[in-house]
Design an enzyme around this catalytic site. Structure first.
Site, PDB file in Angstrom:
ATOM      1  N   CYS A  30     -32.900  54.570  35.122  1.00  0.00           N
ATOM      2  CA  CYS A  30     -33.522  53.741  36.161  1.00  0.00           C
ATOM      3  C   CYS A  30     -33.659  54.523  37.473  1.00  0.00           C
ATOM      4  O   CYS A  30     -32.662  54.857  38.106  1.00  0.00           O
ATOM      5  CB  CYS A  30     -32.656  52.492  36.343  1.00  0.00           C
ATOM      6  N   CYS A  33     -32.147  52.920  40.565  1.00  0.00           N
ATOM      7  CA  CYS A  33     -30.672  52.952  40.462  1.00  0.00           C
ATOM      8  C   CYS A  33     -30.142  54.283  40.986  1.00  0.00           C
ATOM      9  O   CYS A  33     -29.074  54.328  41.604  1.00  0.00           O
ATOM     10  CB  CYS A  33     -30.226  52.778  39.017  1.00  0.00           C
TER      11      CYS A  33
END
Length: 105
Positions: A30, A33
């Site tokens: 991600c 993230c």
């Protein structure tokens, strides 16, 4: 350094904590993230001894992500006395997270 929280340790480290807990639900693939990760690490250092700051890899640990309705990552949940008291979905400035912790101290 942020605590690595797993499904096996979640109850003990998060729900039974006597301190406020910030939990970052994330995954290695991600992109956003990876932007939040260093901020969470900084916060973990700054709040050591005052609050618990941890991370849950949702690919390896899906039980509590599902239980708390984490559908998008990154999602950061704030816990106090075993209850969710705050939620931030997506990337946010560091102050968003620190203000949430400060409000629980």
């Amino acid at each position: 350094m942020a605590l690595e929280i797993t499904d096996a340790t979640f109850e003990e480290q998060v729900l039974k904590s006597d301190k406020p807990v910030l939990v970052d639900f994330w995954a290695a693939w991600c992109g956003p993230c990876r932007m939040v990760g260093p901020v969470i690490e900084e916060i973990a250092g700054e709040y050591e001894g005052k609050a618990i700051v941890g991370k849950v890899d949702v690919d390896a640990n899906q039980e509590f992500a599902a239980k708390y309705g984490v559908r998008n990552i990154p999602t950061v949940l704030m816990f106090k006395d075993g209850e969710v008291v705050g939620r931030q979905v997506g990337v946010a400035p560091k102050a968003t997270y620190t203000e949430a912790i400060d409000g629980l101290l």
